[in-house]
Scaffold this active site. Structure first.
Site, PDB file in Angstrom:
ATOM      1  N   LYS A 202       0.190  -8.947  -2.561  1.00 34.07           N
ATOM      2  CA  LYS A 202       1.096  -8.149  -1.728  1.00 34.07           C
ATOM      3  C   LYS A 202       0.403  -6.846  -1.352  1.00 34.07           C
ATOM      4  O   LYS A 202       0.217  -5.955  -2.177  1.00 34.07           O
ATOM      5  CB  LYS A 202       2.403  -7.818  -2.465  1.00 34.07           C
ATOM      6  CG  LYS A 202       3.441  -7.279  -1.470  1.00 34.07           C
ATOM      7  CD  LYS A 202       4.485  -6.396  -2.072  1.00 34.07           C
ATOM      8  CE  LYS A 202       4.102  -4.967  -2.257  1.00 34.07           C
ATOM      9  NZ  LYS A 202       3.861  -4.196  -1.022  1.00 34.07           N
ATOM     10  N   GLU A 277      -4.493  -0.148 -12.486  1.00 39.53           N
ATOM     11  CA  GLU A 277      -5.420   0.899 -12.023  1.00 39.53           C
ATOM     12  C   GLU A 277      -4.546   1.959 -11.363  1.00 39.53           C
ATOM     13  O   GLU A 277      -4.005   1.725 -10.283  1.00 39.53           O
ATOM     14  CB  GLU A 277      -6.405   0.320 -10.998  1.00 39.53           C
ATOM     15  CG  GLU A 277      -7.331  -0.756 -11.544  1.00 39.53           C
ATOM     16  CD  GLU A 277      -8.389  -0.210 -12.477  1.00 39.53           C
ATOM     17  OE1 GLU A 277      -8.521   1.020 -12.592  1.00 39.53           O
ATOM     18  OE2 GLU A 277      -9.078  -1.020 -13.106  1.00 39.53           O
ATOM     19  N   CYS A 311      -8.169   7.705  -5.601  1.00 43.65           N
ATOM     20  CA  CYS A 311      -7.636   7.870  -6.966  1.00 43.65           C
ATOM     21  C   CYS A 311      -8.572   8.745  -7.796  1.00 43.65           C
ATOM     22  O   CYS A 311      -8.120   9.411  -8.725  1.00 43.65           O
ATOM     23  CB  CYS A 311      -7.442   6.514  -7.603  1.00 43.65           C
ATOM     24  SG  CYS A 311      -8.884   5.462  -7.447  1.00 43.65           S
ATOM     25  N   GLU A 408      -0.883  14.723  -9.534  1.00 41.74           N
ATOM     26  CA  GLU A 408      -1.731  14.109  -8.509  1.00 41.74           C
ATOM     27  C   GLU A 408      -1.121  14.396  -7.129  1.00 41.74           C
ATOM     28  O   GLU A 408       0.024  14.044  -6.863  1.00 41.74           O
ATOM     29  CB  GLU A 408      -1.814  12.595  -8.726  1.00 41.74           C
ATOM     30  CG  GLU A 408      -2.766  11.935  -7.741  1.00 41.74           C
ATOM     31  CD  GLU A 408      -2.812  10.412  -7.867  1.00 41.74           C
ATOM     32  OE1 GLU A 408      -1.758   9.776  -7.979  1.00 41.74           O
ATOM     33  OE2 GLU A 408      -3.942   9.859  -7.825  1.00 41.74           O
TER      34      GLU A 408
HETATM   35  P1  NAD Z   1       2.442   3.094  -4.954  1.00 47.03           P
HETATM   36  O1  NAD Z   1       2.471   2.969  -6.436  1.00 47.03           O
HETATM   37  O2  NAD Z   1       3.583   3.756  -4.286  1.00 47.03           O
HETATM   38  O3  NAD Z   1       2.329   1.649  -4.266  1.00 47.03           O
HETATM   39  C1  NAD Z   1       1.312   0.759  -4.630  1.00 47.03           C
HETATM   40  C2  NAD Z   1       1.803  -0.663  -4.371  1.00 47.03           C
HETATM   41  O4  NAD Z   1       2.922  -0.912  -5.219  1.00 47.03           O
HETATM   42  C3  NAD Z   1       2.281  -0.917  -2.938  1.00 47.03           C
HETATM   43  O5  NAD Z   1       1.909  -2.218  -2.553  1.00 47.03           O
HETATM   44  C4  NAD Z   1       3.798  -0.829  -3.066  1.00 47.03           C
HETATM   45  O6  NAD Z   1       4.496  -1.581  -2.100  1.00 47.03           O
HETATM   46  C5  NAD Z   1       4.012  -1.409  -4.455  1.00 47.03           C
HETATM   47  N1  NAD Z   1       5.262  -0.998  -5.104  1.00 47.03           N
HETATM   48  C6  NAD Z   1       5.996   0.124  -4.883  1.00 47.03           C
HETATM   49  N2  NAD Z   1       7.089   0.122  -5.681  1.00 47.03           N
HETATM   50  C7  NAD Z   1       7.027  -1.012  -6.410  1.00 47.03           C
HETATM   51  C8  NAD Z   1       7.852  -1.565  -7.439  1.00 47.03           C
HETATM   52  N3  NAD Z   1       8.962  -0.965  -7.844  1.00 47.03           N
HETATM   53  N4  NAD Z   1       7.459  -2.723  -8.016  1.00 47.03           N
HETATM   54  C9  NAD Z   1       6.322  -3.350  -7.623  1.00 47.03           C
HETATM   55  N5  NAD Z   1       5.512  -2.883  -6.642  1.00 47.03           N
HETATM   56  C10 NAD Z   1       5.861  -1.737  -6.061  1.00 47.03           C
HETATM   57  O7  NAD Z   1       1.064   3.772  -4.630  1.00 47.03           O
HETATM   58  P2  NAD Z   1       0.486   4.174  -3.211  1.00 47.03           P
HETATM   59  O8  NAD Z   1       1.231   5.370  -2.753  1.00 47.03           O
HETATM   60  O9  NAD Z   1       0.429   2.968  -2.326  1.00 47.03           O
HETATM   61  O10 NAD Z   1      -1.029   4.527  -3.568  1.00 47.03           O
HETATM   62  C11 NAD Z   1      -1.410   5.733  -4.074  1.00 47.03           C
HETATM   63  C12 NAD Z   1      -1.575   5.671  -5.580  1.00 47.03           C
HETATM   64  O11 NAD Z   1      -2.490   4.630  -5.935  1.00 47.03           O
HETATM   65  C13 NAD Z   1      -2.168   6.946  -6.138  1.00 47.03           C
HETATM   66  O12 NAD Z   1      -1.496   7.307  -7.306  1.00 47.03           O
HETATM   67  C14 NAD Z   1      -3.599   6.543  -6.461  1.00 47.03           C
HETATM   68  O13 NAD Z   1      -4.217   7.336  -7.428  1.00 47.03           O
HETATM   69  C15 NAD Z   1      -3.439   5.135  -6.872  1.00 47.03           C
HETATM   70  N6  NAD Z   1      -4.697   4.392  -6.757  1.00 47.03           N
HETATM   71  C16 NAD Z   1      -5.385   4.072  -7.891  1.00 47.03           C
HETATM   72  C17 NAD Z   1      -6.602   3.409  -7.819  1.00 47.03           C
HETATM   73  C18 NAD Z   1      -7.369   3.037  -9.062  1.00 47.03           C
HETATM   74  O14 NAD Z   1      -8.242   2.189  -8.976  1.00 47.03           O
HETATM   75  N7  NAD Z   1      -7.083   3.621 -10.213  1.00 47.03           N
HETATM   76  C19 NAD Z   1      -7.119   3.071  -6.570  1.00 47.03           C
HETATM   77  C20 NAD Z   1      -6.411   3.413  -5.432  1.00 47.03           C
HETATM   78  C21 NAD Z   1      -5.189   4.074  -5.546  1.00 47.03           C
END
Ligand code: NAD
Length: 504
Positions: A202, A277, A311, A408
């Protein structure tokens, strides 16, 4: 920012990309391109102007259920199971070749959907995706167990032969964020396919397009139906039912720590294997012997790369007080000169953030920084345009307790704090719920080696930052996650170990 430049740049988009965007897209389930069962659609937007680009199906629990069943059937099928490791390797190599051949198209889609610079998309997102797929393809033929000398009591004349097997974990649910959409898809799909798993992916609702294009290439190179299913939808409607689905064996999640915890809890109810992650607040530590010019360029790029939406963004800068004014002055000067604009304009250095919501969120941190007494020496003004832009911003006069130091932000906002000795900077660097990355800038090997073991982070860079390689394990300490991607470590995350003990 000139709207004329944007219009000219938009006109340069290739025919292939225009064709891909001409009609609403469908999602890939069980080898078929389908709409959501509800018929609902979601729009995806160009962050440089807020215009809708196209729409994708808005999947919900019923769609996830069908996709998980398709992935299960594919996992149990002879067609997939009987592929030899060398066949799985070849399929991944072919996929890498196809992504490379269509690299310009992928870069354009990423630029339009995410807002990022086309130049960056080519140099980082597409390049890393191709290299990662080639690297992980090689692992398909190198998955090994071990033979183990056991000390069990022997029956008369008897012996034991014991060994371990690494078996594919099964059906993998993969949920990814919007900051590096194609790369994140490859980081999940690659190890799953190398180890013989099947996948329901997804993508983030903000950036579904490159994953859907990847789906077309997965079909083209010959993956059996249902081995990879790509389901588009929101986190609540599609992500949550995937994480909680009893039919998946593993959930691989990349995203925020807040959502990662929800995903982890939902998975635990089914004992679903989990790799998370998550977020970061990575410190950049500049010792007194560092080369200020190298630090100014390195620290600016550590935070402003991808508009700070990384991230591992180096969002906390700790500089020895002897270098503080020079380094901060240099970074502030660089920030003030950075050109804001559409990602399609090759001169752009700061492209828009992903969404209005993210821009407002980052802006609220800038307001919080000011309200708590930090001083902005660059940026912190609202650009006057229709896109989701934030000026590169640098704060000083901050302390550890401020929200801009602890939380963050995920935008181009840097906070700098001076220090005097190693113990003090170690304490400040570790004073964070996160532990994803950190960098040390110095040539004093004694100090560097004393510092590395004390820093609580999954990756420590020295005289560089944000360097991620397919062979180098990547993941977080503390609230930055559980598990490691990349390298040999990722193979363990997609396999189960079976111990075999034979009395012979
Ligand atoms: P997010 O957590 O809002 O969303 C990530 C994914 O989770 C999306 O596909 C979203 O649709 C899904 N999602 C949202 N709510 C959900 C739920 N209740 N249950 C299941 N899935 C759900 O994050 P974002 O805003 O898309 O991305 C930014 C974040 O990602 C930042 O915190 C960043 O640090 C982190 N990130 C981490 C890494 C790593 O490798 N550690 C890499 C890239 C981004």
């Amino acid at each position: 920012m000139s709207t004329n430049i944007e219009a000219a740049a938009v006109a340069s988009i290739s025919k292939a990309t225009r064709a891909f965007l001409a009609a609403p897209r469908k999602m890939l389930i069980g080898g078929e391109w389908v709409d959501a069962i509800s018929g609902k659609m979601l729009s995806t937007f160009d962050p440089s102007n807020g215009d809708a680009i196209t729409s994708v199906p808005a999947a919900a629990a019923a769609d996830i259920d069908v996709a998980v069943q398709a992935a299960r059937r594919a996992f149990d099928s002879d067609e997939w199971r009987n592929l030899r490791p060398v066949d799985r390797e070849l399929l991944l190599l072919r996929l890498a070749d196809e992504v490379e051949a269509h690299g310009d198209e992928f870069a354009e889609l990423e630029c339009l959907d995410n807002g990022k610079s086309l130049v960056l998309a080519r140099r980082v997102d597409i390049k890393n995706t191709v290299e990662f797929l080639r690297y992980i393809a090689g692992w398909a033929t190198k998955i090994e167990g071990s033979t183990i000398d056991v000390s069990l009591p022997r029956a008369r004349d008897g012996e034991y032969f014991a060994y371990t097997r690494k078996e594919p974990i099964g059906v993998v649910g993969a949920i990814i964020p919007w900051n590096f959409p194609l790369m994140m898809a490859a980081w999940k799909i690659g190890p799953a396919l190398a180890t013989g798993c099947t996948v329901v992916l997804k993508p983030a609702e903000e950036t579904p397009l490159t994953a859907l294009r990847l789906g077309e290439l997965l079909e083209k190179v010959g993956y059996p139906k249902g081995v990879v299913n790509i389901v588009t939808g929101t986190g609540i409607d599609a992500g949550a039912p995937l994480a909680a689905h009893p039919g998946i064996d593993k959930i691989a999640f990349t995203g925020s720590t807040e959502v990662g915890k929800l995903v982890g809890r939902a998975a635990m109810d089914n004992m679903t294997r989990t790799s998370l992650e998550l977020g970061g607040k990575s410190p950049v530590i500049v010792l007194e012997d560092a080369n200020p010019r190298a630090v100014i360029g390195g620290a600016a790029s550590a935070i402003f790369f991808n508009q700070g939406q990384a991230c591992t963004a180096g969002s906390r800068l700790y500089v020895h007080k002897k270098l503080f004014d020079q380094v901060i002055g240099g970074i502030a000067e660089k920030a003030a000169k950075m050109k804001l604009g559409s990602g399609l304009d090759p001169a752009t250095q700061i492209a828009p953030l992903i969404s209005e919501r993210q821009r407002d969120r980052v802006w609220s941190y800038i307001e919080a920084g000011k309200a708590q007494g930090a001083q902005a020496v660059a940026g912190a003004a609202r650009p006057d345009n229709s896109g989701y832009f934030v000026e590169p911003t640098v704060f000083v006069d901050a302390d550890q307790k401020m929200r801009i130091v602890q939380e963050e932000i995920f935008g181009p906002v840097l906070v700098a704090i001076p220090f005097e000795d190693l113990n003090e900077v170690t304490e400040m660097a570790n004073d964070s719920p996160y532990g994803l990355g950190a960098s040390i800038w110095s040539h004093d090997l004694n100090k560097i080696h004393r510092l590395i073991p004390k820093i609580k982070a999954g990756t420590v860079w020295v005289n560089c930052h944000n360097m991620i390689d397919p062979a180098l394990p990547f993941g977080g300490f503390k609230h930055s996650g559980i598990g490691r991607e990349m390298g040999r470590a990722v193979i363990d995350m997609y396999t189960e170990t079976k111990s075999v003990c034979m009395a012979i």
